[in-house]
Design a protein around this motif. Structure first.
Motif, PDB file in Angstrom:
ATOM      1  N   ALA A   1      41.505   9.992  57.704  1.00  0.00           N
ATOM      2  CA  ALA A   1      41.543   8.785  57.022  1.00  0.00           C
ATOM      3  C   ALA A   1      41.790   7.526  57.883  1.00  0.00           C
ATOM      4  CB  ALA A   1      43.033   8.948  56.085  1.00  0.00           C
ATOM      5  N   VAL A   2      42.509   7.717  59.049  1.00  0.00           N
ATOM      6  CA  VAL A   2      42.733   6.814  59.913  1.00  0.00           C
ATOM      7  C   VAL A   2      41.470   6.500  60.840  1.00  0.00           C
ATOM      8  CG1 VAL A   2      44.224   5.786  61.910  1.00  0.00           C
ATOM      9  CG2 VAL A   2      45.398   7.010  60.107  1.00  0.00           C
ATOM     10  N   GLU A   3      40.895   7.322  61.119  1.00  0.00           N
ATOM     11  CA  GLU A   3      39.426   7.110  61.629  1.00  0.00           C
ATOM     12  C   GLU A   3      38.554   6.127  60.967  1.00  0.00           C
ATOM     13  OE1 GLU A   3      36.650  10.008  62.507  1.00  0.00           O
ATOM     14  OE2 GLU A   3      36.689   9.648  64.836  1.00  0.00           O
TER      15      GLU A   3
ATOM     16  N   PHE B   1      56.912  -5.534  53.572  1.00  0.00           N
ATOM     17  CA  PHE B   1      55.923  -4.468  53.131  1.00  0.00           C
ATOM     18  C   PHE B   1      54.615  -5.347  53.946  1.00  0.00           C
ATOM     19  CE2 PHE B   1      54.666  -8.339  50.340  1.00  0.00           C
ATOM     20  CZ  PHE B   1      56.112  -8.611  49.848  1.00  0.00           C
ATOM     21  N   LYS B   2      53.756  -4.136  54.197  1.00  0.00           N
ATOM     22  CA  LYS B   2      52.476  -4.383  54.958  1.00  0.00           C
ATOM     23  C   LYS B   2      51.529  -4.022  53.819  1.00  0.00           C
ATOM     24  CE  LYS B   2      53.686  -3.082  59.541  1.00  0.00           C
ATOM     25  NZ  LYS B   2      53.380  -2.257  60.599  1.00  0.00           N
ATOM     26  N   SER B   3      50.502  -4.917  53.704  1.00  0.00           N
ATOM     27  CA  SER B   3      49.525  -4.616  52.416  1.00  0.00           C
ATOM     28  C   SER B   3      48.151  -4.923  52.964  1.00  0.00           C
ATOM     29  CB  SER B   3      50.019  -5.723  51.303  1.00  0.00           C
ATOM     30  OG  SER B   3      49.693  -6.876  51.571  1.00  0.00           O
TER      31      SER B   3
ATOM     32  N   LEU C   1      37.886   1.298  48.616  1.00  0.00           N
ATOM     33  CA  LEU C   1      38.472   0.691  47.360  1.00  0.00           C
ATOM     34  C   LEU C   1      39.921   0.923  47.422  1.00  0.00           C
ATOM     35  CD1 LEU C   1      35.993   0.814  44.476  1.00  0.00           C
ATOM     36  CD2 LEU C   1      36.618  -0.863  45.764  1.00  0.00           C
ATOM     37  N   ASN C   2      40.534   1.090  48.316  1.00  0.00           N
ATOM     38  CA  ASN C   2      42.046   1.130  48.718  1.00  0.00           C
ATOM     39  C   ASN C   2      42.852  -0.288  48.690  1.00  0.00           C
ATOM     40  OD1 ASN C   2      41.903   3.710  48.573  1.00  0.00           O
ATOM     41  ND2 ASN C   2      42.042   4.053  51.090  1.00  0.00           N
ATOM     42  N   LEU C   3      43.581  -0.588  47.765  1.00  0.00           N
ATOM     43  CA  LEU C   3      44.135  -1.777  47.517  1.00  0.00           C
ATOM     44  C   LEU C   3      45.770  -1.303  47.311  1.00  0.00           C
ATOM     45  CD1 LEU C   3      44.490  -5.060  46.935  1.00  0.00           C
ATOM     46  CD2 LEU C   3      44.284  -4.456  44.692  1.00  0.00           C
ATOM     47  N   GLY C   4      46.725  -1.989  48.144  1.00  0.00           N
ATOM     48  CA  GLY C   4      48.045  -1.719  47.929  1.00  0.00           C
ATOM     49  C   GLY C   4      49.049  -2.140  48.976  1.00  0.00           C
ATOM     50  N   LEU C   5      49.881  -1.584  48.908  1.00  0.00           N
ATOM     51  CA  LEU C   5      51.134  -1.962  49.972  1.00  0.00           C
ATOM     52  C   LEU C   5      52.199  -0.685  50.176  1.00  0.00           C
ATOM     53  CD1 LEU C   5      54.158  -2.654  48.459  1.00  0.00           C
ATOM     54  CD2 LEU C   5      52.800  -4.246  47.339  1.00  0.00           C
ATOM     55  N   LYS C   6      52.759  -0.852  51.333  1.00  0.00           N
ATOM     56  CA  LYS C   6      53.704  -0.217  51.827  1.00  0.00           C
ATOM     57  C   LYS C   6      55.023  -0.802  51.794  1.00  0.00           C
ATOM     58  CE  LYS C   6      54.914   1.715  56.048  1.00  0.00           C
ATOM     59  NZ  LYS C   6      54.833   2.685  57.060  1.00  0.00           N
TER      60      LYS C   6
ATOM     61  N   LEU D   1      46.951  -0.836  56.390  1.00  0.00           N
ATOM     62  CA  LEU D   1      45.555  -0.118  56.000  1.00  0.00           C
ATOM     63  C   LEU D   1      45.814   1.489  56.194  1.00  0.00           C
ATOM     64  CD1 LEU D   1      42.852  -2.677  56.510  1.00  0.00           C
ATOM     65  CD2 LEU D   1      43.595  -1.839  54.347  1.00  0.00           C
ATOM     66  N   GLN D   2      46.445   1.542  57.466  1.00  0.00           N
ATOM     67  CA  GLN D   2      46.680   3.002  57.658  1.00  0.00           C
ATOM     68  C   GLN D   2      47.479   3.668  56.678  1.00  0.00           C
ATOM     69  OE1 GLN D   2      47.956   1.543  61.857  1.00  0.00           O
ATOM     70  NE2 GLN D   2      48.026   4.137  61.734  1.00  0.00           N
ATOM     71  N   ASP D   3      48.414   3.092  56.035  1.00  0.00           N
ATOM     72  CA  ASP D   3      49.456   3.520  55.103  1.00  0.00           C
ATOM     73  C   ASP D   3      48.683   3.837  53.689  1.00  0.00           C
ATOM     74  OD1 ASP D   3      51.815   3.563  56.513  1.00  0.00           O
ATOM     75  OD2 ASP D   3      51.626   1.499  56.648  1.00  0.00           O
ATOM     76  N   LEU D   4      47.607   2.963  53.624  1.00  0.00           N
ATOM     77  CA  LEU D   4      47.189   3.012  52.183  1.00  0.00           C
ATOM     78  C   LEU D   4      46.031   4.210  52.370  1.00  0.00           C
ATOM     79  CD1 LEU D   4      46.334  -0.739  51.361  1.00  0.00           C
ATOM     80  CD2 LEU D   4      48.181   0.545  50.974  1.00  0.00           C
ATOM     81  N   ALA D   5      45.344   4.458  53.570  1.00  0.00           N
ATOM     82  CA  ALA D   5      44.452   5.196  53.686  1.00  0.00           C
ATOM     83  C   ALA D   5      45.005   6.938  53.806  1.00  0.00           C
ATOM     84  CB  ALA D   5      43.984   5.242  55.240  1.00  0.00           C
ATOM     85  N   VAL D   6      46.102   7.018  54.593  1.00  0.00           N
ATOM     86  CA  VAL D   6      46.579   8.322  53.967  1.00  0.00           C
ATOM     87  C   VAL D   6      47.186   8.709  52.579  1.00  0.00           C
ATOM     88  CG1 VAL D   6      47.090   8.805  56.662  1.00  0.00           C
ATOM     89  CG2 VAL D   6      48.884   7.398  55.280  1.00  0.00           C
ATOM     90  N   ALA D   7      47.669   7.451  52.018  1.00  0.00           N
ATOM     91  CA  ALA D   7      48.279   7.746  50.744  1.00  0.00           C
ATOM     92  C   ALA D   7      47.313   8.025  49.743  1.00  0.00           C
ATOM     93  CB  ALA D   7      49.126   6.389  50.490  1.00  0.00           C
TER      94      ALA D   7
END
Ligand code: NAD
Length: 321
Positions: A21-23, A53-55, A62-67, A297-303
């Motif tokens: 996911a991160v790669e 928050f990081k977004s 199509l990953n949109l969001g925030l941690k 974006l790393q957080d969104l990818a793994v989530a």
């Protein structure tokens, strides 16, 4: 809307899935199809907490969001983790909330995955000795993820209080790797790959302690003022990062850039190496350094990966919202 509680995440996502996911998202960032939005981080004036928050948005996935989350220093006495985070994913076509995912374990996994991706793309193929600087919460995740990237024969480690290296030693034993607590001089003289993961505000590792050909993954510096590596080492190394804007403002490169020994345009996004636009390491003698600052974006990818796995395995909680 799907809820994936913190408690089920450990059984869903592996370090390998986090790596993938991160790669992918680093590659999307370098291809300019994914971007991080400005980070918010505030002292809220209650419970000594730092909240923020990081977004971001990854148009390819199509990953949109925030941690959202932060640091509550009084949590330990309440039996809770001081660092608390939750990831929110939104439908990129409608803006509706798509998922809420526990973010504590994911933060450790995505941070370790970033270091592992850097080792996969930048360390010498013949790297055999892994050095770890730091022995806090993140360090064991780092060891697990990075150890899988090369045929390591042993681990050498340093921590300010060596007694706290026990947990790392146990992980190394689990991985079948001999483990030794060493001085920083010995660590630099022996390691082919070095991961730094401390919350230090002063340089720990000096330039003259690191030998040619080493790859460093500097993961602890994620705030203005923090520092793990002497700036002279960044001037000597080929420097890579997750995101240049963060690297020069809150990452390890902030000090070398402020001191004039490194320019922002000399720092390469790791995604460019993944995409094949940059050749990465140029020789067996070169020192490569990955400044891992941690992006939303790393957080969104793994989530997003966890949501897919939770749905697939039938453990996602689906609620009308
Ligand atoms: P922790 O509090 O569990 O452990 C801190 C570690 O830093 C310990 O090994 C401690 O001995 C060491 N340390 C602290 N001050 C030091 C000093 N002055 N000199 C030498 N060593 C020192 O923290 P953690 O959860 O393991 O996180 C470590 C660091 O990683 C933190 O700075 C955290 O903010 C950062 N972090 C970065 C990312 C990222 O994406 N880059 C993600 C998560 C955490």
């Amino acid at each position: 809307m799907i809820i994936v509680p913190e408690a089920v995440i450990a059984d869903l996502i592996t370090p390998e899935a986090s790596f993938d996911a991160v790669e992918k998202v680093f590659a999307s960032m370098a291809a300019k199809s994914a971007s991080n939005f400005p980070v918010i981080r505030e002292a809220i004036g209650h419970a000594d907490a730092l909240y923020g928050f990081k977004s971001g948005f990854d148009r390819a996935a199509l990953n949109l969001g925030l941690k959202s989350g932060g640091y509550w220093p009084g949590n330990a006495e309440k039996g809770l983790t001081n660092h608390q985070s939750t990831v929110f994913l939104f439908d990129a076509d409608t803006g509706r909330c798509r998922a809420v995912v526990g973010g504590n374990l994911l933060t450790a996994l995505r941070t370790a995955a970033a270091a592992a991706v850097s080792v996969a793309h930048l360390a010498r193929p013949d790297a055999r000795v892994l050095g770890i600087v730091g022995a806090g919460h993140q360090a064991a995740f780092q060891l697990r993820a990075v150890a899988a990237q090369r045929d390591f024969a042993r681990v050498v480690a340093w921590n300010r209080s060596p007694a706290k290296l026990d947990r790392l030693a146990a992980v190394a034993a689990e991985l079948g790797l001999p483990f030794e607590s060493v001085s920083l001089d010995d660590l630099g003289a022996q390691a082919d790959v070095i991961v730094t993961i401390t919350s230090s505000f002063d340089a720990i590792l000096r330039a003259d302690q690191v030998r040619p050909g080493t790859h460093l993954a500097c993961m602890g510096t994620d705030t203005r003022g923090k520092q793990e590596i002497e700036a002279a080492l960044l001037a000597r190394a080929r420097v890579f990062t997750d995101e240049v804007a963060q690297s020069i403002s809150i990452g390890e490169a902030q000090h070398a850039v402020a001191g004039g020994s490194l320019r922002a345009d000399e720092i390469t996004e790791l995604g460019a190496v993944i995409n094949g636009r940059h050749g990465g390491r140029t020789s067996a003698e070169e020192i490569t350094l990955f400044d891992g600052t941690g992006v939303g974006l790393q957080d969104l990818a793994v989530a997003a990966a966890v949501v897919d796995l939770a749905v697939e395995r039938g453990v996602a909680i689906d609620v009308d919202f």
